[in-house]
Write an enzyme that holds these catalytic residues in place. Sequence first.
Site, PDB file in Angstrom:
ATOM      1  N   ARG A   9     -13.347 -14.473 -40.746  1.00  0.00           N
ATOM      2  CA  ARG A   9     -14.411 -13.559 -41.160  1.00  0.00           C
ATOM      3  C   ARG A   9     -14.317 -13.266 -42.662  1.00  0.00           C
ATOM      4  O   ARG A   9     -13.263 -12.842 -43.148  1.00  0.00           O
ATOM      5  CB  ARG A   9     -14.272 -12.246 -40.376  1.00  0.00           C
ATOM      6  CG  ARG A   9     -15.218 -11.147 -40.792  1.00  0.00           C
ATOM      7  CD  ARG A   9     -16.630 -11.466 -40.389  1.00  0.00           C
ATOM      8  NE  ARG A   9     -17.526 -10.348 -40.657  1.00  0.00           N
ATOM      9  CZ  ARG A   9     -18.850 -10.448 -40.610  1.00  0.00           C
ATOM     10  NH1 ARG A   9     -19.436 -11.612 -40.295  1.00  0.00           N
ATOM     11  NH2 ARG A   9     -19.599  -9.389 -40.843  1.00  0.00           N
ATOM     12  N   SER A  57       1.965   6.875 -17.450  1.00  0.00           N
ATOM     13  CA  SER A  57       2.837   7.119 -18.610  1.00  0.00           C
ATOM     14  C   SER A  57       3.565   8.458 -18.452  1.00  0.00           C
ATOM     15  O   SER A  57       4.730   8.590 -18.838  1.00  0.00           O
ATOM     16  CB  SER A  57       2.022   7.118 -19.899  1.00  0.00           C
ATOM     17  OG  SER A  57       1.582   5.818 -20.179  1.00  0.00           O
ATOM     18  N   GLY A  71     -14.756  -5.487 -36.068  1.00  0.00           N
ATOM     19  CA  GLY A  71     -15.954  -4.727 -36.435  1.00  0.00           C
ATOM     20  C   GLY A  71     -16.933  -4.676 -35.264  1.00  0.00           C
ATOM     21  O   GLY A  71     -16.517  -4.625 -34.092  1.00  0.00           O
ATOM     22  N   ALA A 121      -2.117  11.138  -2.364  1.00  0.00           N
ATOM     23  CA  ALA A 121      -0.716  10.915  -2.785  1.00  0.00           C
ATOM     24  C   ALA A 121      -0.674   9.743  -3.757  1.00  0.00           C
ATOM     25  O   ALA A 121      -0.658   8.590  -3.354  1.00  0.00           O
ATOM     26  CB  ALA A 121       0.173  10.641  -1.568  1.00  0.00           C
ATOM     27  N   ILE A 144     -10.628  -4.677 -35.988  1.00  0.00           N
ATOM     28  CA  ILE A 144     -10.609  -5.820 -36.917  1.00  0.00           C
ATOM     29  C   ILE A 144     -11.851  -6.695 -36.714  1.00  0.00           C
ATOM     30  O   ILE A 144     -12.343  -7.321 -37.649  1.00  0.00           O
ATOM     31  CB  ILE A 144      -9.284  -6.613 -36.740  1.00  0.00           C
ATOM     32  CG1 ILE A 144      -8.119  -5.780 -37.299  1.00  0.00           C
ATOM     33  CG2 ILE A 144      -9.346  -7.987 -37.408  1.00  0.00           C
ATOM     34  CD1 ILE A 144      -6.737  -6.317 -36.994  1.00  0.00           C
ATOM     35  N   GLU A 185      -2.250   6.763  -1.825  1.00  0.00           N
ATOM     36  CA  GLU A 185      -3.225   7.307  -0.880  1.00  0.00           C
ATOM     37  C   GLU A 185      -4.192   8.212  -1.628  1.00  0.00           C
ATOM     38  O   GLU A 185      -3.891   8.650  -2.742  1.00  0.00           O
ATOM     39  CB  GLU A 185      -2.495   8.132   0.202  1.00  0.00           C
ATOM     40  CG  GLU A 185      -1.496   7.303   0.971  1.00  0.00           C
ATOM     41  CD  GLU A 185      -0.920   8.021   2.181  1.00  0.00           C
ATOM     42  OE1 GLU A 185      -1.266   9.204   2.407  1.00  0.00           O
ATOM     43  OE2 GLU A 185      -0.147   7.379   2.895  1.00  0.00           O
ATOM     44  N   GLU A 204       1.377   1.405 -11.229  1.00  0.00           N
ATOM     45  CA  GLU A 204       2.837   1.374 -10.992  1.00  0.00           C
ATOM     46  C   GLU A 204       3.553   2.498 -11.741  1.00  0.00           C
ATOM     47  O   GLU A 204       4.619   2.320 -12.315  1.00  0.00           O
ATOM     48  CB  GLU A 204       3.412  -0.022 -11.309  1.00  0.00           C
ATOM     49  CG  GLU A 204       2.894  -1.030 -10.279  1.00  0.00           C
ATOM     50  CD  GLU A 204       3.605  -2.376 -10.263  1.00  0.00           C
ATOM     51  OE1 GLU A 204       4.833  -2.404 -10.423  1.00  0.00           O
ATOM     52  OE2 GLU A 204       2.908  -3.383 -10.051  1.00  0.00           O
ATOM     53  N   GLY A 217       0.820  -1.214   0.000  1.00  0.00           N
ATOM     54  CA  GLY A 217       0.000   0.000   0.000  1.00  0.00           C
ATOM     55  C   GLY A 217       0.844   1.250   0.000  1.00  0.00           C
ATOM     56  O   GLY A 217       1.347   1.685   1.043  1.00  0.00           O
TER      57      GLY A 217
END
Length: 382
Positions: A271, A369, A342, A130, A340, A127, A366, A124
Amino acid sequence: MDFSLNEEQMAIRQTCRDFAEQEIKPIAEHIDATGTFPYDLVRQMGELGLLGLPFPEEYGGAGADFLSYCLAIEEISRGDVSVGITMEAHTSLGATPFFLFGSQEQKEHYLRPLARGEQLWAFGLTEPEAGSDSGGTQTRAVLKDGSWHINGAKTFITNAGTDMTGGVTITAITGKTAAGRNAISNIIVPKGTPGYVIGNSYKKMGWKASDTRPLSFEDCQVPAENILGQPGDGFKQFLRILDAGRVAIAALSVGLAQACLDEALSYAQQRKQFGQSISKFQAIQFKLADMDMEIELARLMYYKAAWLHMQGKPYTREASMAKLFASETAKRAADQAVQIHGGYGFMDEYPVSRYWRSVKINEIGEGTSEVQRMLIAKQLGC
Ligand SMILES: Cc1cc2nc3c(=O)[nH]c(=O)nc-3n(C[C@H](O)[C@H](O)[C@H](O)COP(=O)(O)OP(=O)(O)OC[C@H]3O[C@@H](n4cnc5c(N)ncnc54)[C@H](O)[C@@H]3O)c2cc1C
């Protein structure tokens, strides 16, 4: 330069690939739709040694190397990311701090049942106030009469509330550094400690079969020895934990991206439109080719970061790059996999719909970006 895996690494990868194919994939849709934590699967993984892969046999682990662990995370996540994150959070965040920073007694007492897969453990850090600013922890632990008295709250904590969970290690302010900053320590809180309240599982957009909860501590008391290392070591410790964790999250993203490609390719070959398989259209082929290329790049990036870690060389930059690129690769792969398919891709009975919902969190957990880009820029000297 040798890119080949050794026999043990290939064997672990194959075991996990088979397990994912035979045990995980058949129930993945059900556990996601019902938000069911997959106890049977997790217990089976414990029996196979998958919950203690990178820890020495003397502590109940499998004694595998770090790359083997990441290969396992990739394959398990290819089967289902909820199961992948349960394994990753348990190993990288729950058990690793005991292995790296625990005393001999703590390793015997806490690490052994975790490495054997008899218990899960949570970490943990985050928060309510935080998150990315993880040094901004507000939870406090005060040493009084031989016990830490803990007050505060944690949010979004994985594996904190399952029936198998033994407890959580939390970051808390335990004093001031010489420079006047908050000194942060990692404190061990077993489940069932009075004053430690585990909230209800969140309703999530993805990773629905994983356990994520808010935690609160109201004059929660644990013995003075429930600390990892020395008071004030916590900040350094969690930076190390997160470096390795990010490589494993990159592997998790690669597994999910590969699952997107597997489904998209298979669907495109079946398909038919305009009298032929849509895989014969160059527009679809280029999407599949780009997915394959990016997945291969992301995989090589986490292999390299894992290899640097195993050599004892610095790898903070490579871990951030691998986590950032792999999570963004997985997002693009999930998006193209739905495209792809659809309209069918928008339907819940097709796995790509689940993949698309679950992929977003890989760019957040974690370290977001943005945080990864900040870390890479810092390594550039910015
Ligand atoms: C399903 C799930 C499981 C999780 N499991 C765990 C766990 O087991 N243990 C744990 O401790 N945590 C866990 N987390 C928490 C996760 O690590 C945090 O959500 C994450 O670090 C981001 O923190 P935050 O959500 O508070 O976002 P914030 O930090 O508030 O960020 C909000 C936005 O602002 C951006 N931002 C923040 N600071 C900057 C900056 N300086 N420059 C540019 N942009 C910035 C962020 O990138 C983001 O886009 C989990 C989260 C989820 C959703």
